[in-house]
Design a protein around this motif. Sequence first.
Motif, PDB file in Angstrom:
ATOM      1  N   PRO A  44      -1.808  -4.423  12.584  1.00 29.75           N
ATOM      2  CA  PRO A  44      -3.102  -4.004  12.308  1.00 29.75           C
ATOM      3  C   PRO A  44      -2.987  -2.651  11.445  1.00 29.75           C
ATOM      4  CG  PRO A  44      -2.941  -3.371  14.525  1.00 29.75           C
ATOM      5  CD  PRO A  44      -1.639  -4.647  14.242  1.00 29.75           C
ATOM      6  N   ILE A  45      -1.935  -1.936  11.827  1.00 31.82           N
ATOM      7  CA  ILE A  45      -1.813  -0.484  11.138  1.00 31.82           C
ATOM      8  C   ILE A  45      -1.064  -0.696   9.622  1.00 31.82           C
ATOM      9  CG2 ILE A  45      -0.285   1.628  11.203  1.00 31.82           C
ATOM     10  CD1 ILE A  45      -0.378   1.448  14.157  1.00 31.82           C
ATOM     11  N   HIS A  46      -0.233  -1.480   9.430  1.00 29.26           N
ATOM     12  CA  HIS A  46       0.352  -1.687   8.245  1.00 29.26           C
ATOM     13  C   HIS A  46      -0.905  -2.321   7.447  1.00 29.26           C
ATOM     14  CE1 HIS A  46       3.722  -1.954  11.157  1.00 29.26           C
ATOM     15  NE2 HIS A  46       4.364  -1.745  10.286  1.00 29.26           N
ATOM     16  N   ALA A  47      -1.631  -3.225   7.951  1.00 27.80           N
ATOM     17  CA  ALA A  47      -2.542  -4.076   7.033  1.00 27.80           C
ATOM     18  C   ALA A  47      -3.766  -3.034   6.645  1.00 27.80           C
ATOM     19  CB  ALA A  47      -3.401  -5.162   8.077  1.00 27.80           C
ATOM     20  N   ALA A  48      -4.194  -2.067   7.348  1.00 26.44           N
ATOM     21  CA  ALA A  48      -5.191  -1.165   7.120  1.00 26.44           C
ATOM     22  C   ALA A  48      -4.683  -0.272   6.014  1.00 26.44           C
ATOM     23  CB  ALA A  48      -5.597  -0.166   8.289  1.00 26.44           C
ATOM     24  N   ILE A  49      -3.470  -0.132   5.771  1.00 25.83           N
ATOM     25  CA  ILE A  49      -2.931   0.794   4.470  1.00 25.83           C
ATOM     26  C   ILE A  49      -2.774  -0.046   3.616  1.00 25.83           C
ATOM     27  CG2 ILE A  49      -1.035   1.999   3.678  1.00 25.83           C
ATOM     28  CD1 ILE A  49      -0.576   3.188   6.446  1.00 25.83           C
ATOM     29  N   LEU A  50      -2.117  -1.406   3.586  1.00 23.82           N
ATOM     30  CA  LEU A  50      -1.906  -2.236   2.544  1.00 23.82           C
ATOM     31  C   LEU A  50      -3.325  -2.562   1.919  1.00 23.82           C
ATOM     32  CD1 LEU A  50       0.380  -4.975   4.030  1.00 23.82           C
ATOM     33  CD2 LEU A  50       0.656  -3.672   2.318  1.00 23.82           C
ATOM     34  N   ALA A  51      -4.307  -2.690   2.626  1.00 25.52           N
ATOM     35  CA  ALA A  51      -5.678  -3.048   2.198  1.00 25.52           C
ATOM     36  C   ALA A  51      -6.436  -1.990   1.403  1.00 25.52           C
ATOM     37  CB  ALA A  51      -6.653  -3.623   3.276  1.00 25.52           C
ATOM     38  N   GLY A  52      -5.865  -0.589   1.571  1.00 26.47           N
ATOM     39  CA  GLY A  52      -6.713   0.455   0.902  1.00 26.47           C
ATOM     40  C   GLY A  52      -7.927   1.012   1.862  1.00 26.47           C
ATOM     41  N   ASP A  53      -7.905   0.593   3.123  1.00 25.81           N
ATOM     42  CA  ASP A  53      -8.920   1.075   3.911  1.00 25.81           C
ATOM     43  C   ASP A  53      -8.913   2.598   3.909  1.00 25.81           C
ATOM     44  OD1 ASP A  53      -9.149  -1.527   4.457  1.00 25.81           O
ATOM     45  OD2 ASP A  53      -8.641  -1.646   6.524  1.00 25.81           O
TER      46      ASP A  53
END
Length: 301
Positions: free
Chosen positions: A120-129
């Motif tokens: 989830p940490i990587h995904a949040a940055i990847l998505a531009g959250d």
Amino acid sequence: MRLAFMGSPDFAVPALHALHGAGHEIAAVYCQPPRPAGRGQKETPCPVHRAALALGLPVRSPARVRKDVAEHAAFAALDLDAAVVAAYGLILPKPMLEAPRRGCLNIHASLLPRWRGAAPIHAAILAGDAESGVTIMQMEEGLDTGPMLLKGAVPIGPRTTTPELHDALADLGARLILRALAEAPPPMPQPEAGVTYAAKLTKEDGRLDWVQEAAALDRRVRALNPWPGTFFRHGGEAIRVLAAEPAAGGGAPGTVLDEAATIACGSGALRLLRLQRPGRGPLPAADFLRGFPLPPGTLLG
């Protein structure tokens, strides 16, 4: 309160220290078994294992728990008020989830229901959250589907990296789990809208596709270092990109635009700031280019 703590990586260590420091009785610490690591492939305990030993806490590291009836019985025999779980790495079966009087509480590194799953940490940055956070969740058999007890948010800035966000969320999780145990807030079901999943990452996820826009590649570099790492291929080598930033410029995707290692992307350009060849140490781009030139006009893979 009599607890078991179940976690493995660095993310879980602040919570273990917080629970111990708050005076909770930690009857057992569960973590992943030691794994081969380093050049010598020596069996190495995980960060939670090392932290537990330093605190003088008993450690259990079963390789599997889902169908191990003896392990289920041993867990139930601990006579727990609750179990605290933080990135343990093993799926807990129903008998273990139901054994503690207050069940199993999970420290999940996202604002559920967004980014259920493994990364989830990587995904949040990847998505531009714009933000991430921690949710304290009552565990059930589904993948991060249980009711929520507490949430806390952390902003994601334009240059935030995964290590920075990881550390902020680990500290926040440690504070929130103490509150959850002390306050026993009522559980709230997760909303059905807004569910997203953060899949487990592979090394190939780190390959930079220059057809993407520069902003997306910048997020990928910030999200996937140090692991699995981002890279491009040139001269038969996989060159790791450890740091980069968006820059002005344009051209055919993958083309080196100048002597400062600015690379044209599908939209905009990405300036490479820190690079590493296989088997070598990381270097600032200027030093790297002296030994591995990338002249303007070079097309990167």
